[in-house]
Design an enzyme around this catalytic site. Structure first.
Site, PDB file in Angstrom:
ATOM      1  N   LYS A 207       0.839  -1.193   0.000  1.00  0.00           N
ATOM      2  CA  LYS A 207       0.000   0.000   0.000  1.00  0.00           C
ATOM      3  C   LYS A 207       0.885   1.258   0.000  1.00  0.00           C
ATOM      4  O   LYS A 207       0.681   2.165  -0.775  1.00  0.00           O
ATOM      5  CB  LYS A 207      -0.917  -0.034   1.217  1.00  0.00           C
ATOM      6  CG  LYS A 207      -1.834   1.152   1.312  1.00  0.00           C
ATOM      7  CD  LYS A 207      -2.712   1.058   2.556  1.00  0.00           C
ATOM      8  CE  LYS A 207      -3.290   2.416   2.888  1.00  0.00           C
ATOM      9  NZ  LYS A 207      -3.998   2.417   4.161  1.00  0.00           N
ATOM     10  N   GLU A 213      10.775  -4.696   3.897  1.00  0.00           N
ATOM     11  CA  GLU A 213      10.842  -6.099   3.467  1.00  0.00           C
ATOM     12  C   GLU A 213      10.429  -6.234   2.011  1.00  0.00           C
ATOM     13  O   GLU A 213      11.098  -6.888   1.204  1.00  0.00           O
ATOM     14  CB  GLU A 213       9.901  -6.964   4.329  1.00  0.00           C
ATOM     15  CG  GLU A 213      10.314  -7.126   5.780  1.00  0.00           C
ATOM     16  CD  GLU A 213       9.767  -6.030   6.685  1.00  0.00           C
ATOM     17  OE1 GLU A 213       9.407  -4.939   6.179  1.00  0.00           O
ATOM     18  OE2 GLU A 213       9.717  -6.255   7.898  1.00  0.00           O
ATOM     19  N   GLY A 268      -4.424  -2.048   5.579  1.00  0.00           N
ATOM     20  CA  GLY A 268      -3.690  -3.200   5.035  1.00  0.00           C
ATOM     21  C   GLY A 268      -4.371  -4.520   5.345  1.00  0.00           C
ATOM     22  O   GLY A 268      -4.551  -5.382   4.473  1.00  0.00           O
ATOM     23  N   ARG A 269      -4.810  -4.693   6.591  1.00  0.00           N
ATOM     24  CA  ARG A 269      -5.390  -5.983   6.990  1.00  0.00           C
ATOM     25  C   ARG A 269      -6.834  -6.123   6.518  1.00  0.00           C
ATOM     26  O   ARG A 269      -7.464  -7.152   6.744  1.00  0.00           O
ATOM     27  CB  ARG A 269      -5.276  -6.164   8.502  1.00  0.00           C
ATOM     28  CG  ARG A 269      -5.785  -4.996   9.315  1.00  0.00           C
ATOM     29  CD  ARG A 269      -5.312  -5.092  10.754  1.00  0.00           C
ATOM     30  NE  ARG A 269      -5.730  -3.956  11.564  1.00  0.00           N
ATOM     31  CZ  ARG A 269      -5.061  -2.807  11.658  1.00  0.00           C
ATOM     32  NH1 ARG A 269      -3.954  -2.616  10.980  1.00  0.00           N
ATOM     33  NH2 ARG A 269      -5.500  -1.837  12.438  1.00  0.00           N
ATOM     34  N   GLU A 354      -3.622  -6.838  15.155  1.00  0.00           N
ATOM     35  CA  GLU A 354      -3.160  -5.502  14.775  1.00  0.00           C
ATOM     36  C   GLU A 354      -4.304  -4.495  14.996  1.00  0.00           C
ATOM     37  O   GLU A 354      -4.071  -3.322  15.266  1.00  0.00           O
ATOM     38  CB  GLU A 354      -2.686  -5.492  13.319  1.00  0.00           C
ATOM     39  CG  GLU A 354      -1.550  -4.510  13.070  1.00  0.00           C
ATOM     40  CD  GLU A 354      -0.960  -4.577  11.677  1.00  0.00           C
ATOM     41  OE1 GLU A 354      -1.685  -4.380  10.700  1.00  0.00           O
ATOM     42  OE2 GLU A 354       0.259  -4.819  11.559  1.00  0.00           O
ATOM     43  N   HIS A 385      -4.053 -33.464  17.938  1.00  0.00           N
ATOM     44  CA  HIS A 385      -2.926 -34.318  18.306  1.00  0.00           C
ATOM     45  C   HIS A 385      -1.733 -33.491  18.770  1.00  0.00           C
ATOM     46  O   HIS A 385      -0.611 -33.992  18.795  1.00  0.00           O
ATOM     47  CB  HIS A 385      -2.569 -35.226  17.122  1.00  0.00           C
ATOM     48  CG  HIS A 385      -3.717 -36.118  16.759  1.00  0.00           C
ATOM     49  ND1 HIS A 385      -3.931 -37.340  17.354  1.00  0.00           N
ATOM     50  CD2 HIS A 385      -4.768 -35.915  15.925  1.00  0.00           C
ATOM     51  CE1 HIS A 385      -5.040 -37.877  16.869  1.00  0.00           C
ATOM     52  NE2 HIS A 385      -5.582 -37.029  16.005  1.00  0.00           N
ATOM     53  N   LYS A 505      10.405  -0.820  13.847  1.00  0.00           N
ATOM     54  CA  LYS A 505      10.931  -0.434  12.528  1.00  0.00           C
ATOM     55  C   LYS A 505      12.039   0.607  12.690  1.00  0.00           C
ATOM     56  O   LYS A 505      13.085   0.534  12.066  1.00  0.00           O
ATOM     57  CB  LYS A 505       9.816   0.185  11.671  1.00  0.00           C
ATOM     58  CG  LYS A 505       8.786  -0.785  11.153  1.00  0.00           C
ATOM     59  CD  LYS A 505       7.804  -0.045  10.230  1.00  0.00           C
ATOM     60  CE  LYS A 505       6.615  -0.909   9.889  1.00  0.00           C
ATOM     61  NZ  LYS A 505       5.570  -0.204   9.143  1.00  0.00           N
TER      62      LYS A 505
HETATM   63  O1  F6P Z   1       3.978  -2.647   9.568  1.00  0.00           O
HETATM   64  C1  F6P Z   1       2.665  -3.107   9.588  1.00  0.00           C
HETATM   65  C2  F6P Z   1       2.013  -2.851   8.280  1.00  0.00           C
HETATM   66  O2  F6P Z   1       1.872  -1.482   8.093  1.00  0.00           O
HETATM   67  C3  F6P Z   1       0.681  -3.545   8.172  1.00  0.00           C
HETATM   68  O3  F6P Z   1      -0.337  -2.862   8.784  1.00  0.00           O
HETATM   69  C4  F6P Z   1       0.545  -3.676   6.707  1.00  0.00           C
HETATM   70  O4  F6P Z   1      -0.431  -4.597   6.343  1.00  0.00           O
HETATM   71  C5  F6P Z   1       1.937  -4.099   6.332  1.00  0.00           C
HETATM   72  O5  F6P Z   1       2.767  -3.369   7.200  1.00  0.00           O
HETATM   73  C6  F6P Z   1       2.343  -3.896   4.915  1.00  0.00           C
HETATM   74  O6  F6P Z   1       2.250  -2.565   4.528  1.00  0.00           O
HETATM   75  P1  F6P Z   1       2.360  -2.136   3.016  1.00  0.00           P
HETATM   76  O7  F6P Z   1       1.227  -2.733   2.281  1.00  0.00           O
HETATM   77  O8  F6P Z   1       2.337  -0.650   3.019  1.00  0.00           O
HETATM   78  O9  F6P Z   1       3.676  -2.667   2.488  1.00  0.00           O
END
Ligand code: F6P
Length: 547
Positions: A207, A213, A268-269, A354, A385, A505
């Protein structure tokens, strides 16, 4: 400023009520009310929720609904559907319901009808999917795409992975899907190991397009692609992006016509049904994707229009509050008895934790009650199990959500009956247990009676639908989305921000600089952090392989 929830008369009424019914056993509740199962079953959009195995009475339900009214749940629900900025700390709407609103609807945010924007993106996604699925979208060397690698993390990964796994039976089996999230290079390396770059498309999902990452994985993927195909120009045929920040996407080298947008009002979620779900759409095709959206919308409409005491997301949310704050149950186990839902608990973890892992109210006051419980789980029967022992006989109460379907998607009908028999039996065993007399009656030696006893009285919900389809998956997702919101409303927290991820972060940025500096800079952390940084550098830089 102190939070008012626990001072509300409705909360105090629930406290008093709990002292009366808390000691009651589910055995008694069922024995004294033969109609109990029917009394505590609700249905909507093809989903049936049996919550009769919760430790409640009709008074509990009434009091919980009164609490919801006192906490202005109906007003806040309406505000959410209207697109008001209910995410107060970020001054944003939380309008995921607009992502599945039918084309003719109007929801206006800042003077724009966002439903029209949603459908414009959806149509572009569908056109792209049709091209790719028909083999007309070719890679740089002219080969059709057979591999799709989605790169993203958190909400830009967990929803798509969950949906891909859930709907695998509906997916094109000649297309291979991989999902890369971890900054650990192993994730990307293993995902790409056996892929031909000429047949591989990357979807970079972020987003913000700033997530460390995702951007570092996307750069590594681009290097891999260019190295394999020999030309920088190949990127244009092998990368598409999903983001709200088209400027950053363009700077990365992905053209606007290969970029699918989303908006700041999509959390995001809460984004797996936006363009973030492009991989889902590619896998199952436009018609099935629209079916999933229709299922979500059906649950949205039920949530918006149904009285609280018959409203599935409201009931599930209020029961979660009841278990969390009155029964002191700190976790919820999500137990899908459906292998295709194997990633559903992981997806739900982000959605719930979250959203509701907050320690201050919307006004910034420290709460004096527990907020979001820990969500976790595994598909049944595997969990039986491993960790079910603790749920049955441990000292903690672990409310469970069982999820099952009437029809299997694969032909092993007997195995499916076995699967669902286990699911129903687990809820029964948890609720009713096995007392000492029953254990003795089995001929159990006296020394083992205590060990073999089950106290029971352990609460669970059971969700049943006819079949796992794109539609029913949609209903299930929207059910949980809204139930998480309901919990947040009662706790008076902002379920749509996530400030708690920021400190880590920030510190990682400092630490990264210290780990990668040519010579170790002077460290000014605590002694543990300093020592770990030094130790890591020594281990990393030690010559030769280590045992
Ligand atoms: O760091 C958490 C977060 O902001 C989540 O809320 C989000 O889903 C995820 O990182 C990924 O964010 P983006 O879609 O901006 O890469």
């Amino acid at each position: 400023m102190s939070p008012e929830l626990t001072r509300r008369p409705e909360w105090q009424a629930l406290r008093r009520h709990f002292t009366q019914i808390g000691p009651l056993h589910l055995r008694t509740l069922f024995a004294t009310d033969p109609a109990r199962a029917g009394r505590f079953t609700a249905e909507a959009a093809g989903l049936c929720l049996d919550y009769s195995r919760q430790r409640i009475t009709t008074d509990t339900r009434r009091l919980l609904c009164e609490l919801a009214e006192a906490c202005a749940l109906p007003r806040l629900m309406a505000a959410m559907f209207r697109g008001d900025p209910i995410n107060t700390t970020e001054h944003r709407a939380a309008l995921h319901v607009a992502l599945r609103a039918p084309a003719g609807e109007r929801i206006v945010v800042d003077g724009r009808n966002v439903v029209a924007d949603v459908h414009a993106v959806l149509e572009r996604m569908e056109a792209f999917a049709n091209q790719l699925r028909s083999g007309n979208w070719t890679g740089y060397t002219g080969k059709p795409i057979r591999n799709i690698v989605s790169i993203g993390i958190g909400g830009s990964d967990l929803g798509p992975v969950m949906a891909y796994e859930a709907l695998r039976a509906y997916s094109r089996h000649d297309l291979r899907f991989r999902f890369v999230s971890n900054v650990d290079g192993t994730d990307l390396t293993e995902a790409l190991r056996d892929l031909d770059a000429a047949e591989t498309l990357f979807i970079v999902c972020s987003k913000t397009f700033t997530t460390q990452e995702t951007i570092s994985n996307a750069r590594a993927a681009r290097d891999w692609c260019v190295a394999a195909l020999g030309f920088e120009a190949a990127v244009a045929r092998h990368f598409v992006a999903v983001s709200a920040d088209t400027g950053r996407v363009a700077a990365f080298g992905i053209a606007p016509e290969h970029t699918f947008g989303l908006w700041d009002w999509v959390g995001g979620r809460y984004s797996m049904d936006s363009a973030i779900g492009l991989s889902t759409l590619l896998a199952i095709g436009p018609a099935a994707f629209r079916d999933m959206l229709a299922g979500m919308h059906a649950m949205d409409v039920h949530f918006r229009d149904t009285p609280l005491d018959h409203n599935l997301p409201v009931l599930m949310g209020l029961l979660a509050v009841w278990n969390n704050n009155f029964l002191d149950a700190a976790t919820v186990a999500v137990l899908p008895y459906e292998q295709y839902l194997k990633r559903f608990p992981a997806y739900l973890q982000q959605l719930a934790m979250e959203s509701n892992g907050k320690h201050v109210t919307v006004d910034g006051a420290r709460v004096d009650y527990a907020t979001g419980p820990i969500y976790w789980g595994e598909p049944g029967t595997n969990g039986q199990h491993s960790f079910h022992q603790l749920i049955h006989q441990g000292t903690r109460i672990v409310p469970c959500d069982f999820i099952g379907f009437g029809q299997p998607l694969n032909p092993q009908a007997v195995q499916h009956d076995l699967l669902i028999a286990n699911m129903i039996a687990q809820g029964e065993a948890l609720a009713f247990g096995r007392n000492a007399d029953e254990v003795r009656a089995d001929g159990t030696p006296e020394a083992l009676v205590a060990h073999r006893g089950f106290e029971g009285n352990r609460p669970s919900n059971t969700l049943l639908a006819a079949r796992l389809t794109p539609w029913s998956l949609g209903t299930l997702i929207a059910l949980y989305e809204h139930s998480v919101f309901v919990q947040g409303v009662i706790w008076n927290i902002d379920s749509f921000d996530q400030w708690g991820v920021e400190l880590g972060k920030q510190l990682a940025g400092t630490t990264f600089a210290e780990l990668t500096a040519d010579t170790l800079p002077e460290l000014a952390h605590d002694s543990s952090t300093n020592a770990l940084i030094r130790r890591y550098r020594q281990l990393r830089d030690a010559p030769g392989p280590q045992r």
